[in-house]
Design a protein around this motif. Sequence first.
Motif, PDB file in Angstrom:
ATOM      1  N   PHE A 133       5.475   0.584  13.053  1.00  0.00           N
ATOM      2  CA  PHE A 133       4.784   0.428  11.772  1.00  0.00           C
ATOM      3  C   PHE A 133       5.793   0.513  10.634  1.00  0.00           C
ATOM      4  N   TYR A 134       5.428  -0.081   9.518  1.00  0.00           N
ATOM      5  CA  TYR A 134       6.280  -0.032   8.335  1.00  0.00           C
ATOM      6  C   TYR A 134       6.078   1.298   7.620  1.00  0.00           C
ATOM      7  N   THR A 135       7.179   1.875   7.188  1.00  0.00           N
ATOM      8  CA  THR A 135       7.127   3.139   6.462  1.00  0.00           C
ATOM      9  C   THR A 135       6.853   2.874   4.978  1.00  0.00           C
ATOM     10  N   THR A 136       6.786   3.949   4.235  1.00  0.00           N
ATOM     11  CA  THR A 136       6.552   3.815   2.791  1.00  0.00           C
ATOM     12  C   THR A 136       7.755   3.234   2.062  1.00  0.00           C
ATOM     13  N   HIS A 137       8.874   3.051   2.780  1.00  0.00           N
ATOM     14  CA  HIS A 137      10.053   2.441   2.171  1.00  0.00           C
ATOM     15  C   HIS A 137       9.966   0.912   2.183  1.00  0.00           C
ATOM     16  N   ASP A 138       9.038   0.388   2.945  1.00  0.00           N
ATOM     17  CA  ASP A 138       8.918  -1.064   3.062  1.00  0.00           C
ATOM     18  C   ASP A 138       7.982  -1.613   1.997  1.00  0.00           C
ATOM     19  N   THR A 139       8.297  -2.823   1.536  1.00  0.00           N
ATOM     20  CA  THR A 139       7.526  -3.410   0.434  1.00  0.00           C
ATOM     21  C   THR A 139       6.091  -3.715   0.829  1.00  0.00           C
ATOM     22  N   ARG A 140       5.833  -3.955   2.103  1.00  0.00           N
ATOM     23  CA  ARG A 140       4.459  -4.228   2.534  1.00  0.00           C
ATOM     24  C   ARG A 140       3.588  -2.999   2.343  1.00  0.00           C
ATOM     25  N   ALA A 141       4.103  -1.842   2.752  1.00  0.00           N
ATOM     26  CA  ALA A 141       3.353  -0.607   2.590  1.00  0.00           C
ATOM     27  C   ALA A 141       3.217  -0.234   1.115  1.00  0.00           C
ATOM     28  N   LYS A 142       4.263  -0.485   0.357  1.00  0.00           N
ATOM     29  CA  LYS A 142       4.211  -0.171  -1.078  1.00  0.00           C
ATOM     30  C   LYS A 142       3.167  -1.014  -1.803  1.00  0.00           C
ATOM     31  N   PHE A 143       2.983  -2.253  -1.333  1.00  0.00           N
ATOM     32  CA  PHE A 143       2.061  -3.154  -2.018  1.00  0.00           C
ATOM     33  C   PHE A 143       0.618  -2.668  -1.923  1.00  0.00           C
ATOM     34  N   PHE A 144       0.281  -1.911  -0.883  1.00  0.00           N
ATOM     35  CA  PHE A 144      -1.069  -1.366  -0.787  1.00  0.00           C
ATOM     36  C   PHE A 144      -1.432  -0.577  -2.042  1.00  0.00           C
ATOM     37  N   GLU A 145      -0.468   0.163  -2.566  1.00  0.00           N
ATOM     38  CA  GLU A 145      -0.740   0.965  -3.754  1.00  0.00           C
ATOM     39  C   GLU A 145      -1.006   0.082  -4.971  1.00  0.00           C
ATOM     40  N   ASP A 146      -0.312  -1.045  -5.079  1.00  0.00           N
ATOM     41  CA  ASP A 146      -0.591  -1.989  -6.161  1.00  0.00           C
ATOM     42  C   ASP A 146      -2.030  -2.481  -6.098  1.00  0.00           C
ATOM     43  N   LEU A 147      -2.577  -2.533  -4.891  1.00  0.00           N
ATOM     44  CA  LEU A 147      -3.921  -3.057  -4.685  1.00  0.00           C
ATOM     45  C   LEU A 147      -4.980  -1.965  -4.757  1.00  0.00           C
ATOM     46  N   GLY A 148      -4.590  -0.782  -5.196  1.00  0.00           N
ATOM     47  CA  GLY A 148      -5.541   0.311  -5.370  1.00  0.00           C
ATOM     48  C   GLY A 148      -5.877   1.050  -4.098  1.00  0.00           C
ATOM     49  N   MET A 149      -5.084   0.829  -3.051  1.00  0.00           N
ATOM     50  CA  MET A 149      -5.325   1.489  -1.775  1.00  0.00           C
ATOM     51  C   MET A 149      -4.436   2.729  -1.642  1.00  0.00           C
ATOM     52  N   GLU A 150      -4.639   3.489  -0.580  1.00  0.00           N
ATOM     53  CA  GLU A 150      -3.909   4.733  -0.411  1.00  0.00           C
ATOM     54  C   GLU A 150      -2.984   4.679   0.798  1.00  0.00           C
ATOM     55  N   THR A 151      -1.934   5.472   0.734  1.00  0.00           N
ATOM     56  CA  THR A 151      -1.051   5.646   1.882  1.00  0.00           C
ATOM     57  C   THR A 151      -1.606   6.771   2.745  1.00  0.00           C
ATOM     58  N   PRO A 152      -1.891   6.518   4.023  1.00  0.00           N
ATOM     59  CA  PRO A 152      -2.385   7.597   4.881  1.00  0.00           C
ATOM     60  C   PRO A 152      -1.366   8.735   4.954  1.00  0.00           C
ATOM     61  N   GLU A 153      -1.839   9.932   5.044  1.00  0.00           N
ATOM     62  CA  GLU A 153      -0.943  11.083   5.133  1.00  0.00           C
ATOM     63  C   GLU A 153      -0.046  10.978   6.358  1.00  0.00           C
ATOM     64  N   SER A 154      -0.557  10.397   7.431  1.00  0.00           N
ATOM     65  CA  SER A 154       0.234  10.259   8.654  1.00  0.00           C
ATOM     66  C   SER A 154       1.458   9.378   8.419  1.00  0.00           C
ATOM     67  N   ILE A 155       1.300   8.312   7.643  1.00  0.00           N
ATOM     68  CA  ILE A 155       2.415   7.412   7.342  1.00  0.00           C
ATOM     69  C   ILE A 155       3.372   8.072   6.353  1.00  0.00           C
ATOM     70  N   ALA A 156       2.831   8.751   5.355  1.00  0.00           N
ATOM     71  CA  ALA A 156       3.668   9.428   4.360  1.00  0.00           C
ATOM     72  C   ALA A 156       4.530  10.499   5.015  1.00  0.00           C
ATOM     73  N   THR A 157       3.931  11.256   5.927  1.00  0.00           N
ATOM     74  CA  THR A 157       4.665  12.326   6.607  1.00  0.00           C
ATOM     75  C   THR A 157       5.774  11.750   7.480  1.00  0.00           C
ATOM     76  N   ALA A 158       5.457  10.703   8.226  1.00  0.00           N
ATOM     77  CA  ALA A 158       6.450  10.084   9.102  1.00  0.00           C
ATOM     78  C   ALA A 158       7.596   9.484   8.307  1.00  0.00           C
ATOM     79  N   SER A 159       7.312   9.025   7.084  1.00  0.00           N
ATOM     80  CA  SER A 159       8.316   8.356   6.257  1.00  0.00           C
ATOM     81  C   SER A 159       9.209   9.324   5.505  1.00  0.00           C
ATOM     82  N   ALA A 160       8.774  10.568   5.392  1.00  0.00           N
ATOM     83  CA  ALA A 160       9.452  11.520   4.520  1.00  0.00           C
ATOM     84  C   ALA A 160      10.881  11.834   4.945  1.00  0.00           C
TER      85      ALA A 160
END
Length: 339
Positions: free
Chosen positions: A222-249
Amino acid sequence: MPRVSRLVALASAALLASGGAACSSPSSGEDGGSGDWSPITIEHALGTTTIESQPERVATVNWANHEVPLALGVVPVGMAAANFGDDDGDGVLPWVEEELEELDAETPVLFDEADGIDFEAVADTRPDVILAAYSGLTQEDYDTLSEIAPVVAYPETAWGTPWREVIELNSQALGMADEGAELVADLEEEIDTAVADHPRIEDRSAMFLTHVDATDLSEVSFYTTHDTRAKFFEDLGMETPESIATASADTDKFSLTRSTEQADTFDDVDIIVTYGGDELVSSLEDDPLLSQMPAVENESVVNLPEEDPLGTAANPTPLSISWVLDDYLSLLDAAASEA
């Protein structure tokens, strides 16, 4: 003769042979006037680049960097051929074709990057600057390209530059920082307007699975929060799951892999986006572990086509955003209705 020296020699010889003909140049300098240029210094992950004079010949490498000068009315002398989502095989994505037509310009030289950067082809275009703010350049790549012309690389993470910074850095290198800021503002307004028509996706959590091998589901990437695909979710008003945020930290990588046995880690994911077709979705639904993920169980999966321009929708670029935004939001909306 060392390779980098040979590249410089090739570029110099080509420049003399052509009489130094130039392509479209920026319409304004960093201080707002085309006649007054002050050297521009840009710091990035691979070094510091100073652009001493206004670039007239602009080359770009890797994905989407050419879209910044094109969006600002500057036609590159060379750019990377599209190697993903190119449905007609001409190396140019449709939104780039439309922009070239609008500018009444011919297609620039296309660099074949199937086996890495074609340094000699880049040198042959005799660039004054090489834009690569969104890229995966290695230090060796950067050093070699820098023998040809000043290079603007990514600010922090390879393949991790958000679309706003891609515009900011590349436009700055052209002496068009103000125009770049205006482009960002226009796209932000367009995104906000489009998102308002899809209230169901607001605050939904989403993860992006990388290219999944349906024949071997023992692991998922899966793409981490460092990838532009995951970052774009936030532009669209969506949230980053805590599981992805933790794995990316604890990493600077743009993707990670987990054993399928850890699938329950992603119980906080409402929507999955991935590349593939109905067969892939069926494989996820049939897998005894992955099928227990809420997003799979609820059929809240967006599967983007790999051979179609829409497949690039999740990776926002300056020209593609307007072209694919409504379709992408519609797919996410449909998935949200099942979540």
